[in-house]
Design a protein around this motif. Sequence first.
Motif, PDB file in Angstrom:
ATOM      1  N   ALA A  12      70.518  59.978  82.248  1.00 32.94           N
ATOM      2  CA  ALA A  12      69.997  59.952  80.879  1.00 32.94           C
ATOM      3  C   ALA A  12      71.080  59.534  79.893  1.00 32.94           C
ATOM      4  O   ALA A  12      70.814  58.778  78.946  1.00 32.94           O
ATOM      5  CB  ALA A  12      69.435  61.326  80.508  1.00 32.94           C
ATOM      6  N   THR A  13      72.289  59.990  80.097  1.00 32.72           N
ATOM      7  CA  THR A  13      73.394  59.614  79.213  1.00 32.72           C
ATOM      8  C   THR A  13      73.668  58.119  79.307  1.00 32.72           C
ATOM      9  O   THR A  13      73.841  57.443  78.291  1.00 32.72           O
ATOM     10  CB  THR A  13      74.667  60.403  79.575  1.00 32.72           C
ATOM     11  OG1 THR A  13      74.387  61.799  79.480  1.00 32.72           O
ATOM     12  CG2 THR A  13      75.814  60.043  78.668  1.00 32.72           C
ATOM     13  N   VAL A  14      73.676  57.615  80.514  1.00 29.31           N
ATOM     14  CA  VAL A  14      73.924  56.184  80.710  1.00 29.31           C
ATOM     15  C   VAL A  14      72.808  55.360  80.068  1.00 29.31           C
ATOM     16  O   VAL A  14      73.070  54.382  79.368  1.00 29.31           O
ATOM     17  CB  VAL A  14      74.067  55.861  82.207  1.00 29.31           C
ATOM     18  CG1 VAL A  14      74.164  54.361  82.429  1.00 29.31           C
ATOM     19  CG2 VAL A  14      75.277  56.567  82.789  1.00 29.31           C
ATOM     20  N   LEU A  15      71.555  55.768  80.269  1.00 26.44           N
ATOM     21  CA  LEU A  15      70.435  55.018  79.693  1.00 26.44           C
ATOM     22  C   LEU A  15      70.426  55.088  78.170  1.00 26.44           C
ATOM     23  O   LEU A  15      69.936  54.191  77.503  1.00 26.44           O
ATOM     24  CB  LEU A  15      69.115  55.541  80.257  1.00 26.44           C
ATOM     25  CG  LEU A  15      68.856  55.179  81.721  1.00 26.44           C
ATOM     26  CD1 LEU A  15      67.573  55.841  82.215  1.00 26.44           C
ATOM     27  CD2 LEU A  15      68.775  53.684  81.894  1.00 26.44           C
ATOM     28  N   ARG A  16      70.968  56.138  77.608  1.00 25.04           N
ATOM     29  CA  ARG A  16      71.056  56.241  76.154  1.00 25.04           C
ATOM     30  C   ARG A  16      72.169  55.348  75.611  1.00 25.04           C
ATOM     31  O   ARG A  16      72.058  54.777  74.521  1.00 25.04           O
ATOM     32  CB  ARG A  16      71.293  57.702  75.749  1.00 25.04           C
ATOM     33  CG  ARG A  16      71.234  57.923  74.253  1.00 25.04           C
ATOM     34  CD  ARG A  16      71.436  59.374  73.863  1.00 25.04           C
ATOM     35  NE  ARG A  16      72.807  59.788  74.155  1.00 25.04           N
ATOM     36  CZ  ARG A  16      73.144  60.716  75.034  1.00 25.04           C
ATOM     37  NH1 ARG A  16      72.228  61.342  75.737  1.00 25.04           N
ATOM     38  NH2 ARG A  16      74.399  61.032  75.227  1.00 25.04           N
TER      39      ARG A  16
END
Length: 69
Positions: A12-16
Motif C-alpha cells: 500500500a505504501t509503494v502504491l501510494r
Amino acid sequence: MCRWDGHRVSQATVLRLLPDEGLLLEANYQRERRQLAARRKAAFATEPIGPNQVWQLDFSDFATTAGGI
C-alpha cells in the motif's frame, strides 16, 4: 528496490508513492492503447497471423542535375 535495500515497506505504501513520483500510469492508459491497437488492426484487409507478414515501404523522388527523377 526498497526491500532489496533492506527496508520494510508495505504494498500500500509503494502504491501510494508511485503516482507521486510519476511512476504509475493512469487507468485510462490501457484503454487508449487498446483503442490504438484496434485501429491498427482495422487497417489490414486480412489480419496478419505471424511474424514478417507486414512490410512497409517508403518511396521518394529525387531530382537529378539533368532534370530527371
